[in-house]
Scaffold this active site. Structure first.
Site, short mmCIF file in Angstrom:
data_model
loop_
_atom_site.label_atom_id
_atom_site.label_comp_id
_atom_site.label_asym_id
_atom_site.label_seq_id
_atom_site.Cartn_x
_atom_site.Cartn_y
_atom_site.Cartn_z
CG ASP A 272 -1.99 1.05 1.19
OD1 ASP A 272 -1.85 2.01 0.40
OD2 ASP A 272 -2.98 0.90 1.92
NE ARG A 274 -4.44 3.32 -0.07
CZ ARG A 274 -5.55 2.80 0.37
NH1 ARG A 274 -6.71 3.36 0.07
NH2 ARG A 274 -5.54 1.70 1.10
N1 LIG Z 1 -3.06 -2.66 -6.01
C1 LIG Z 1 -4.35 -2.94 -5.92
N2 LIG Z 1 -5.19 -1.95 -5.57
C2 LIG Z 1 -6.49 -2.25 -5.47
C3 LIG Z 1 -7.01 -3.52 -5.73
N3 LIG Z 1 -8.35 -3.48 -5.56
C4 LIG Z 1 -8.66 -2.22 -5.21
N4 LIG Z 1 -7.53 -1.47 -5.15
C5 LIG Z 1 -7.38 -0.08 -4.77
O1 LIG Z 1 -7.54 -0.02 -3.39
C6 LIG Z 1 -7.92 1.29 -3.02
C7 LIG Z 1 -8.98 1.14 -1.96
O2 LIG Z 1 -8.34 0.61 -0.85
P1 LIG Z 1 -8.86 -0.58 0.04
O3 LIG Z 1 -7.65 -1.28 0.56
O4 LIG Z 1 -9.89 -1.40 -0.68
O5 LIG Z 1 -9.62 0.08 1.21
P2 LIG Z 1 -9.11 1.21 2.15
O6 LIG Z 1 -9.48 2.50 1.50
O7 LIG Z 1 -7.68 1.04 2.54
O8 LIG Z 1 -9.91 0.91 3.46
P3 LIG Z 1 -11.36 1.35 3.83
O9 LIG Z 1 -11.25 2.79 4.25
O10 LIG Z 1 -11.76 0.47 4.94
O11 LIG Z 1 -12.18 1.17 2.61
C8 LIG Z 1 -8.32 2.01 -4.30
O12 LIG Z 1 -7.27 2.89 -4.67
C9 LIG Z 1 -8.39 0.87 -5.33
O13 LIG Z 1 -8.03 1.31 -6.64
C10 LIG Z 1 -6.08 -4.53 -6.09
O14 LIG Z 1 -6.44 -5.67 -6.30
N5 LIG Z 1 -4.78 -4.21 -6.16
#
Ligand SMILES: Nc1nc2c(ncn2[C@@H]2O[C@H](COP(=O)(O)OP(=O)(O)OP(=O)(O)O)[C@@H](O)[C@H]2O)c(=O)[nH]1
Length: 377
Positions: A272, A274
């Site tokens: 991750d 971000r």
């Molecule tokens: N690298 C990658 N990114 C993904 C995948 N599926 C969704 N994403 C990305 O994950 C991000 C969303 O993050 P999540 O981990 O689903 O959730 P979160 O925002 O961390 O957590 P919440 O706040 O609980 O929703 C978005 O930027 C999506 O584009 C995947 O399979 N691989």
């Protein structure tokens, strides 16, 4: 704050992107070890004979990893990104299935991306201030940098065009906002969703993730919050920060059997990548202060990131996937929810007066090949 350099003239944006990855973008050793742990789908020989040549891209990968490691260090050591500056460049009203919202477009001095804030605060659209003696229930959720003068001699029309107006804008009512002398803090702890872009989930309605559903749920939950107030920050951090291109590659690795984390790692990326410094700066700009926020998330690292950035999370509000909610729901609830569509915001049929006008203009003025329907009775 100093001027934010327009994206088009920033040297880091104009400079050719360093060639970071071999076209396949795969970290072969990590992929190999991850696949070894799985039932064979492809043989390792197949993979080794595939397109990726490791040596050709190791140096570039090291540079990318160093960047990811630096970001991680900031996260782990609790450092704040104090020099993050944001400015709201424009704001406008968008009617949504959950009511009107104000879309704010932000620029910042960190990544050249246009991050967005979607603010629900319908009281701001009311033309009349509270009657004498009556206190306004909440401080309006407004961007300080939007209401600040953008340049000397800025006219009321210029302010209105970029969204620095009060009440509901119309042909007969247009009042520029006052230039604030200081930043005003919100008097409550609004419901906030910090959402990361997901083209596949939100636009294609991909069933690989619940991102579209979460965006929809966030807007729906905010519409039921006190005063229908809340903020969705829409951060351009596609694919948990690795970008769409890499996410697409990650999906292929997932089809080979890796999970989302393994796939990112096999690409030589962090699980991750971000960061939330820009998000925190946007929240501060919108007035979030000592009352903090109620954060819609299941992700503990988002809560921790906000706290590190000095934004207090007074409550974490969970986002339970609808499919999981439905397992204990009555059959009718299930039908109702599924009939709203898989993931699109609002789901179902879009109908509004504004949409009708928009569609008719396309037909009548832009030559779109559609037969106008009979007027609604
Ligand atoms: N690298 C990658 N990114 C993904 C995948 N599926 C969704 N994403 C990305 O994950 C991000 C969303 O993050 P999540 O981990 O689903 O959730 P979160 O925002 O961390 O957590 P919440 O706040 O609980 O929703 C978005 O930027 C999506 O584009 C995947 O399979 N691989």
């Amino acid at each position: 704050m100093g001027p934010i350099v327009p994206v088009s003239s920033r040297s880091d944006v104009l400079a050719p992107a360093p060639k970071r990855l071999h076209p396949t973008g795969v970290n072969a050793p990590q992929l190999r070890s991850a696949l070894e742990a799985l039932p064979a789908v492809l043989t390792l020989a197949d993979i080794a004979a595939g397109a990726f040549t490791v040596a050709a891209r190791n140096a570039a990968l090291a540079a990318a990893n160093a960047k990811a490691a630096a970001a991680l260090k900031v996260q782990e050591e609790g450092l704040t990104e104090e020099d993050v500056e944001v400015r709201c460049m424009a704001r406008t009203r968008i009617p949504t299935a959950y009511g009107p919202v104000f879309l704010h477009v932000y620029h910042n001095n960190r990544d050249g991306k246009e991050h967005l804030a979607i603010v629900s605060d319908p009281a701001q659209l009311e033309a009349d201030a509270p009657a004498n003696g009556q206190k306004q229930q909440f401080v309006p959720i407004r961007s300080h940098t939007l209401d600040t003068q953008s340049h000397d001699g800025e006219t009321a029309q210029e302010r209105i065009t970029r969204g620095a107006y009060v009440s509901r804008l119309s042909r007969t009512a247009a009042s520029a906002s006052a230039v604030p002398s200081a930043r005003t803090e919100l008097s409550d702890s609004p419901l906030v969703r910090i959402h990361s872009e997901c083209f596949t989930g939100e636009t294609l309605g991909s069933l690989r993730c619940d991102c579209g559903e979460q965006l929809d749920s966030a807007l729906s939950l905010i519409a039921h919050a006190p005063g229908r107030r809340g903020i969705v920050l829409y951060l351009r951090q596609e694919g948990r920060g690795i970008g769409l291109l890499e996410k697409v590659r990650a999906y292929n690795l997932q089809d080979l059997g890796l999970d989302t984390v393994q796939a990112n790692l096999a690409l030589g990326r962090g699980e991750d990548e971000r960061t939330y410094g820009v998000a925190a700066a946007m929240l501060r700009d919108l007035g979030v202060g000592s009352e903090g926020i109620r954060l819609l998330t299941n992700n503990p690292s988002k809560v921790a990131a906000m706290q590190r950035e000095g934004i207090e999370v007074t409550e974490r509000v969970p986002m339970v996937p609808r499919d999981w909610q439905l397992r204990s729901a009555a059959p009718h609830a299930e039908w109702e929810m599924r009939s709203r569509g898989a993931t699109a915001v609002g789901g179902g049929v879009v109908r509004s007066e504004e949409l009708e006008k928009y569609l008719r203009t396309k037909v009548e003025r832009m030559g779109h090949l559609l037969e106008l329907p009979a007027a609604r009775a």
